[in-house]
Design a protein around this motif. Structure first.
Motif: not given
Length: 117
Positions: A40-45, A56-61, A76-80, A94-99
């Protein structure tokens, strides 16, 4: 907008907003989908938008000295990306789709305009 407005109405951070402001936010928002593993977006962007996860789910790392640390998995229902409201600094994670993920994307300027009108 019809599908976006009910999602925004159900989010605690938007609970105190008027119907007019919520309608402006929904109008400024756009749907977005991510494939599994897609970033979704890389670290430093640059911070460009606030995102609400519809499905779905998004992993924040965070990466530090070559090590990747998973901070949280949001659903679902959460913000970032809420830092877009407060800072012009680049993203610290960084944020990436888990599925497969369906999001609502609210671009920075559209979000700011909707909140100040």
């Amino acid at each position: 907008m019809d599908a976006i407005l009910p999602v925004l109405q159900g989010l605690t951070p938007f609970a105190g907003l008027s119907a007019a402001i919520l309608a402006r936010l929904a109008q400024a928002a756009r749907p977005r989908t991510l494939s599994p593993g897609e970033t979704l977006f890389p670290q430093g962007a640059p911070r460009v938008a606030l995102y609400v996860i519809a499905e779905g789910q998004v992993e924040v790392s965070r990466s530090h000295q070559g090590q990747v640390e998973v901070l949280v998995v949001l659903g679902a229902g959460e913000m970032l990306g809420e830092g877009v409201l407060f800072s012009d600094a680049p993203t610290s994670t960084s944020a990436s789709a888990v599925g497969h993920v369906s999001l609502i994307e609210m671009p920075r300027e559209a979000l700011r305009q909707a909140l100040v009108q």
